[in-house]
Design an enzyme around this catalytic site. Sequence first.
Site, mmCIF file in Angstrom:
data_model
loop_
_atom_site.group_PDB
_atom_site.id
_atom_site.type_symbol
_atom_site.label_atom_id
_atom_site.label_comp_id
_atom_site.label_asym_id
_atom_site.label_seq_id
_atom_site.Cartn_x
_atom_site.Cartn_y
_atom_site.Cartn_z
ATOM 1 N N ARG A 103 0.695 -1.127 0.186
ATOM 2 C CA ARG A 103 -0.078 -0.018 0.159
ATOM 3 C C ARG A 103 0.929 1.152 -0.160
ATOM 4 O O ARG A 103 1.996 1.426 0.540
ATOM 5 C CB ARG A 103 -0.935 -0.012 1.214
ATOM 6 C CG ARG A 103 -1.907 -0.909 1.057
ATOM 7 C CD ARG A 103 -3.145 -0.513 -0.028
ATOM 8 N NE ARG A 103 -4.386 -1.238 -0.076
ATOM 9 C CZ ARG A 103 -4.657 -2.297 -0.891
ATOM 10 N NH1 ARG A 103 -3.483 -2.601 -1.692
ATOM 11 N NH2 ARG A 103 -5.742 -2.921 -0.833
ATOM 12 N N GLU B 104 -2.816 7.799 -5.577
ATOM 13 C CA GLU B 104 -2.947 7.376 -6.793
ATOM 14 C C GLU B 104 -4.654 7.595 -7.629
ATOM 15 O O GLU B 104 -5.453 7.777 -6.897
ATOM 16 C CB GLU B 104 -3.335 5.758 -6.563
ATOM 17 C CG GLU B 104 -1.919 5.102 -6.116
ATOM 18 C CD GLU B 104 -1.856 3.498 -6.061
ATOM 19 O OE1 GLU B 104 -2.879 3.022 -6.171
ATOM 20 O OE2 GLU B 104 -0.821 2.881 -5.574
ATOM 21 N N HIS C 72 0.474 0.144 -9.981
ATOM 22 C CA HIS C 72 -0.353 -0.738 -9.120
ATOM 23 C C HIS C 72 -1.009 -2.013 -10.090
ATOM 24 O O HIS C 72 -2.155 -2.310 -10.006
ATOM 25 C CB HIS C 72 -1.634 -0.034 -8.547
ATOM 26 C CG HIS C 72 -2.462 -0.504 -7.132
ATOM 27 N ND1 HIS C 72 -2.710 0.177 -6.235
ATOM 28 C CD2 HIS C 72 -2.225 -1.738 -6.943
ATOM 29 C CE1 HIS C 72 -3.033 -0.557 -5.210
ATOM 30 N NE2 HIS C 72 -2.971 -1.797 -5.558
#
Length: 525
Positions: free
Chosen positions: A230, A259, A277
């Site tokens: 994360r 993000e 990601h």
Amino acid sequence: MRVLVVDQLSEAGVSALRQSHEVDVRAGLSKPELVAVVGGYDAVVVRSATVIDADVIAAADRLRVIARAGIGVDNIDVEAATARGIIVCNAPQSNTMSAAEHTVALLLALVRRIPAADHTLRNGAWDRSTFEGVELHGRTLGVMGLGRVGTLVAQRCAAFGMRLVAFDPYVSTERADHLNIQLIESPTLLCEIADFVTIHLPRTPDTIGLVGARQLRALGPDGMLVNTARGGIVDEAALLAALRDGTIGGAALDVFAREPITDSPLFALPNVVVTPHLGASTKQAQDKAGTMVADAVDLALAGEFVPSAVNLQVTAAVTDTVRAFMGLTTKLGRLFTALHEGVTSAITVEYRGRIAEEDTSALNLATLKGLLSDVVDEPVTYVNAPLTAAERGLKLTTMTSSTARDFVSVVRLTAEGENAVAGTLIGPANKERLVELWGFEIDMEPTEHMLFFRYVDRPGVIGKIGSLLGDADINIATMQVGRHEMGGDALIAMATDSAVSPDIAREIAHVIGATQARTISLPQT
């Protein structure tokens, strides 16, 4: 049931949902649009794009489950959902393999400088000397977080001949020893020992900024960092400075504090590998996330226990043994409510035998759900059962015993030591059995329609009951008779093929002189 899918979900997931429900896929709804339509649905499925906040939840009058097809639930107001009794669940194991493999891929790309070498060759330069790499064999990998992904990464890196150390305060020494991993007491010490550090921790208030300037200095100029967990766990400003001045050798990042992000000074550094990601971005992971979340929605809408629910008051993972007892325990709670006379504020649940060795917090939820389902006017779920009990002043206490006479495990409910209802599971198929009722030993399968009478033992009672039920065209499926002594207090427990009306039960009670009579219908799952 109606299900609303508001983010892109795999076709496998949508198909699985459509096997049992009416499904509308409406990706990209604005918040006002979502608020306007959500009230017509029983379930909402999201990924990471759509936020389900308190306003959306307040508009969802019939919503019973919010399911995220992925690991996190950071885009869902779990507290607001819990207050409304709405289950929030995810697909926690859907992308573990993909995330682990992506971590190893990033580690290899980082130490062998693959992206830079690829870029250079594509631009016309055959430059072998610049891209000297580092072997993993014989080096030390530090794993922050020995959950599913961290464990998979450790196992795969062990195949490279790496030494493994880990920081995870919630993992026992015994488990780490089994994995051939040495536990380290702090993140800083881990960074001092390890050549490479990989992060697999959740983002919580305790882990935000966990890897900062101090830990990066401990990692050293030859050390490298990988984060596929994360964003925010690594202090990005400190990381940027450490990479620029050579405090550490390099970093590979799949996640970022903000993000989506396409412009960061980290992206300009030659000793950084970045991906947008992609940890869960495999077809297999997306299919698993979709089908897992579909299974969770099915369970939630059927009123059953959802193992992946994140807002249940359970203190440990629900084992197969505990899960097998969930349905029986709920039925015992409903039976107890139906059989008990008057109001009680304190109920004791006794766990006897092998079940007493398990964490029974999930069974306590099942008990509360059963106790309250027929006495409150709103649906009782595993989520809102504790709050509903507290509002009604109902206190549940537990007792455990290592022995259960005649059975491997028994669950028993009492109020002030009286009016016991108990049950067990028998055989490989875990068939449910009632083994005690009103203080009498019985052996009876809980069925949809049941009838109970307490009376004074004497000849002719069974015949009278059979005759009256026959006159009402009601067939007796099974019957149990229990007594403590001849001519004393006795119990008749029976299952019927159809429901017995309260009027017929009262007539039978009058004819046989019953002191107590109950007719009960239990929905079968």
